[in-house]
Design an enzyme around this catalytic site. Structure first.
Site, PDB file in Angstrom:
ATOM      1  N   HIS A  52       5.459  -0.120   0.665  1.00 16.74           N
ATOM      2  CA  HIS A  52       5.134  -1.418   1.245  1.00 16.74           C
ATOM      3  C   HIS A  52       4.191  -2.202   0.331  1.00 16.74           C
ATOM      4  O   HIS A  52       3.626  -1.661  -0.620  1.00 16.74           O
ATOM      5  CB  HIS A  52       4.499  -1.251   2.637  1.00 16.74           C
ATOM      6  CG  HIS A  52       3.238  -0.454   2.636  1.00 16.74           C
ATOM      7  ND1 HIS A  52       3.161   0.857   3.036  1.00 16.74           N
ATOM      8  CD2 HIS A  52       1.988  -0.784   2.248  1.00 16.74           C
ATOM      9  CE1 HIS A  52       1.931   1.297   2.909  1.00 16.74           C
ATOM     10  NE2 HIS A  52       1.187   0.310   2.427  1.00 16.74           N
TER      11      HIS A  52
HETATM   12  C1  T46 Z   1      -1.539   1.855   2.101  1.00 12.56           C
HETATM   13  C2  T46 Z   1      -1.433   3.260   1.619  1.00 12.56           C
HETATM   14  C3  T46 Z   1      -2.198   3.494   0.356  1.00 12.56           C
HETATM   15  C4  T46 Z   1      -3.584   3.403  11.525  1.00 12.56           C
HETATM   16  O1  T46 Z   1      -3.458   3.468  12.773  1.00 12.56           O
HETATM   17  N1  T46 Z   1      -4.668   2.808  10.974  1.00 12.56           N
HETATM   18  C5  T46 Z   1      -4.852   2.746   9.622  1.00 12.56           C
HETATM   19  O2  T46 Z   1      -5.873   2.195   9.172  1.00 12.56           O
HETATM   20  C6  T46 Z   1      -3.864   3.308   8.775  1.00 12.56           C
HETATM   21  C7  T46 Z   1      -4.024   3.239   7.271  1.00 12.56           C
HETATM   22  C8  T46 Z   1      -2.775   3.910   9.353  1.00 12.56           C
HETATM   23  N2  T46 Z   1      -2.636   3.951  10.700  1.00 12.56           N
HETATM   24  C9  T46 Z   1      -1.474   4.621  11.278  1.00 12.56           C
HETATM   25  C10 T46 Z   1      -0.146   3.906  11.077  1.00 12.56           C
HETATM   26  C11 T46 Z   1       0.851   5.041  10.999  1.00 12.56           C
HETATM   27  O3  T46 Z   1       1.279   5.372  12.295  1.00 12.56           O
HETATM   28  O4  T46 Z   1      -1.326   5.892  10.636  1.00 12.56           O
HETATM   29  C12 T46 Z   1       0.033   6.208  10.436  1.00 12.56           C
HETATM   30  C13 T46 Z   1       0.331   6.477   8.957  1.00 12.56           C
HETATM   31  O5  T46 Z   1       0.181   5.243   8.207  1.00 12.56           O
HETATM   32  P1  T46 Z   1       1.219   4.791   7.074  1.00 12.56           P
HETATM   33  O6  T46 Z   1       2.567   5.295   7.405  1.00 12.56           O
HETATM   34  O7  T46 Z   1       1.070   3.321   6.880  1.00 12.56           O
HETATM   35  O8  T46 Z   1       0.666   5.594   5.805  1.00 12.56           O
HETATM   36  P2  T46 Z   1       1.017   5.368   4.261  1.00 12.56           P
HETATM   37  O9  T46 Z   1       0.508   6.549   3.545  1.00 12.56           O
HETATM   38  O10 T46 Z   1       2.446   5.027   4.081  1.00 12.56           O
HETATM   39  O11 T46 Z   1       0.175   4.077   3.830  1.00 12.56           O
HETATM   40  C14 T46 Z   1      -1.235   4.077   3.889  1.00 12.56           C
HETATM   41  C15 T46 Z   1      -1.761   2.742   4.444  1.00 12.56           C
HETATM   42  O12 T46 Z   1      -1.191   2.508   5.729  1.00 12.56           O
HETATM   43  C16 T46 Z   1      -1.402   1.580   3.553  1.00 12.56           C
HETATM   44  O13 T46 Z   1      -2.143   0.426   3.904  1.00 12.56           O
HETATM   45  O14 T46 Z   1      -1.561   0.929   1.327  1.00 12.56           O
HETATM   46  O15 T46 Z   1      -1.787   4.255   2.581  1.00 12.56           O
END
Ligand code: T46
Length: 135
Positions: A52
């Site tokens: 993303h």
């Molecule tokens: C990014 C990369 C480097 C939350 O509820 N609050 C938060 O602050 C974050 C970061 C995540 N979440 C929840 C949303 C999802 O259900 O945690 C779960 C995993 O998040 P996500 O799938 O977005 O994780 P990544 O590793 O794909 O991405 C994360 C960050 O979301 C993103 O901003 O840039 O790490």
């Protein structure tokens, strides 16, 4: 030659006979104020995360333990970064499409973010990313 798109900052370790310490201050070592901190750890072997860009969030990624790689894409310009030191900071701008991969078992990826969590700030569709940030 490919244009370098990443912003890597190398920090000084404040070590002494007791061990190491690295400090990160907003608007000094990190070029923005951070409202949110999270860390990614225990990533299963072979998993790729991210996929993303953002509308407004700026982020700083620091591998405080172990190592991982980051794929960056600025529409047609791509770069692979290896994060393997707690003294290296990767600054991600909102228009940096990013994917994290090859996490070592002991990897702890610390992330400082400029904004509170908002699922609406994510661009998870690559075509939408090109539409928003393309020429
Ligand atoms: C990014 C990369 C480097 C939350 O509820 N609050 C938060 O602050 C974050 C970061 C995540 N979440 C929840 C949303 C999802 O259900 O945690 C779960 C995993 O998040 P996500 O799938 O977005 O994780 P990544 O590793 O794909 O991405 C994360 C960050 O979301 C993103 O901003 O840039 O790490």
């Amino acid at each position: 030659m490919q244009t370098i798109i990443s912003k890597l900052v190398n920090m000084e370790s404040l070590g002494d006979e007791r061990g190491q310490l690295t400090v990160l201050e907003e608007n000094k070592h990190i070029p923005f104020e951070f409202k949110r901190v999270f860390y990614i750890y225990g990533t299963i072997s072979g998993v790729r995360r991210g996929f993303h860009a953002h509308y407004k969030t700026r982020q700083a990624l620091i591998c405080v333990s172990g190592n991982c790689k980051v794929h960056l894409d600025n529409i047609g310009r791509t770069e692979e970064i290896i994060l393997e030191s707690p003294n290296t900071i990767l600054i991600l701008e909102p228009n940096d499409w990013h994917e994290m991969y090859d996490f070592s078992p002991d990897c702890v990826l610390l992330v400082l973010a400029s904004h509170l969590y908002d699922s609406e700030d994510y661009i998870r569709d690559y075509d939408k990313f090109v539409e928003v940030y393309g020429e």
